[in-house]
Design a protein around this motif. Structure first.
Motif, short mmCIF file in Angstrom:
data_model
loop_
_atom_site.label_atom_id
_atom_site.label_comp_id
_atom_site.label_asym_id
_atom_site.label_seq_id
_atom_site.Cartn_x
_atom_site.Cartn_y
_atom_site.Cartn_z
N ILE A 3 29.51 24.98 -18.69
CA ILE A 3 28.64 25.42 -17.60
C ILE A 3 28.52 26.95 -17.55
O ILE A 3 27.43 27.50 -17.43
CB ILE A 3 29.11 24.84 -16.25
N ARG A 4 29.65 27.65 -17.66
CA ARG A 4 29.62 29.11 -17.59
C ARG A 4 28.84 29.69 -18.76
O ARG A 4 28.03 30.61 -18.61
CB ARG A 4 31.04 29.66 -17.60
N ALA A 24 22.82 26.22 -15.02
CA ALA A 24 24.20 25.74 -14.85
C ALA A 24 24.24 24.46 -14.00
O ALA A 24 24.94 23.51 -14.34
CB ALA A 24 25.06 26.83 -14.23
N CYS A 25 23.46 24.45 -12.93
CA CYS A 25 23.43 23.26 -12.07
C CYS A 25 22.83 22.06 -12.80
O CYS A 25 23.32 20.94 -12.67
CB CYS A 25 22.65 23.54 -10.79
N HIS A 74 17.54 16.18 -11.56
CA HIS A 74 17.68 17.64 -11.48
C HIS A 74 17.10 18.17 -10.16
O HIS A 74 16.07 18.84 -10.11
CB HIS A 74 17.03 18.29 -12.69
N VAL A 75 17.82 17.86 -9.09
CA VAL A 75 17.35 18.26 -7.76
C VAL A 75 17.41 19.78 -7.56
O VAL A 75 16.70 20.30 -6.70
CB VAL A 75 18.12 17.51 -6.64
N ILE A 76 18.20 20.49 -8.34
CA ILE A 76 18.21 21.96 -8.23
C ILE A 76 16.84 22.51 -8.63
O ILE A 76 16.32 23.44 -8.01
CB ILE A 76 19.35 22.60 -9.06
N THR A 77 16.22 21.91 -9.64
CA THR A 77 14.89 22.33 -10.07
C THR A 77 13.85 21.98 -9.00
O THR A 77 12.93 22.77 -8.73
CB THR A 77 14.54 21.67 -11.42
N LEU A 78 14.03 20.84 -8.37
CA LEU A 78 13.14 20.44 -7.28
C LEU A 78 13.30 21.39 -6.09
O LEU A 78 12.31 21.80 -5.47
CB LEU A 78 13.43 18.99 -6.88
N ALA A 79 14.53 21.77 -5.77
CA ALA A 79 14.77 22.72 -4.68
C ALA A 79 14.12 24.07 -4.98
O ALA A 79 13.53 24.70 -4.11
CB ALA A 79 16.28 22.89 -4.45
#
Length: 156
Positions: A3-4, A24-25, A74-79
């Protein structure tokens, strides 16, 4: 690459801090071994995996978030899309799922994996004495003050 390393690679390629966070998310959201988020996450009381994600740009203080999303890993992309492409700060449930479909972020692959389902059923059996969720929950109980499941037995 962990991730890092993925976040650092995004920065080294000229991406913003926001890009690094999203990359990363997304890695964690797709990791089937990670049971707290994304595909393979532990289901809610109704046996559904619903995902949430917030994101914020520290430079502009703009933010976007989604909640209770069933059709997008991939809800981070949606956010981030909520923040960058809509006038809203938060979209939940059906509205977030509709936006995911409009943006091509919805996925046909179920978020609930067999491992997550087995963990859910084992916890449910331990807590409530049975291991299945209702296939079609009684909608009248969803939004009422009555709980659709029996309370835990005393001493558990």
């Amino acid at each position: 690459m962990g991730i890092r390393d993925r976040g650092m690679a995004a920065l080294e390629a000229g991406g913003s801090a926001l890009d690094a966070v999203e990359v990363a998310c997304r890695f964690v959201e797709a990791d089937l071994a990670e049971a707290s988020v994304g595909r393979g996450g532990i289901p809610n009381a109704l046996g559904e995996v619903r995902l949430d994600a917030p994101i914020m740009d520290g430079g502009t203080l703009r933010a976007g978030s989604v909640g209770a999303v069933r059709n997008c890993c991939h809800v981070i992309t949606l956010a981030r899309a909520v923040m960058e492409k809509t006038p809203h700060v938060m979209i939940v449930g059906d509205g977030a799922e509709h936006l995911a479909r409009e943006l091509g972020l919805d996925e046909p692959t179920p978020l609930l994996t067999s491992d997550a389902d087995a963990s859910y059923r084992a916890a449910r059996k331990h807590q409530w004495g049975y291991d299945t969720a209702p296939d079609t929950p009684d909608p009248s109980l969803r939004y009422s003050t009555e709980h659709p499941y029996p309370p835990p037995r005393e001493g558990e």
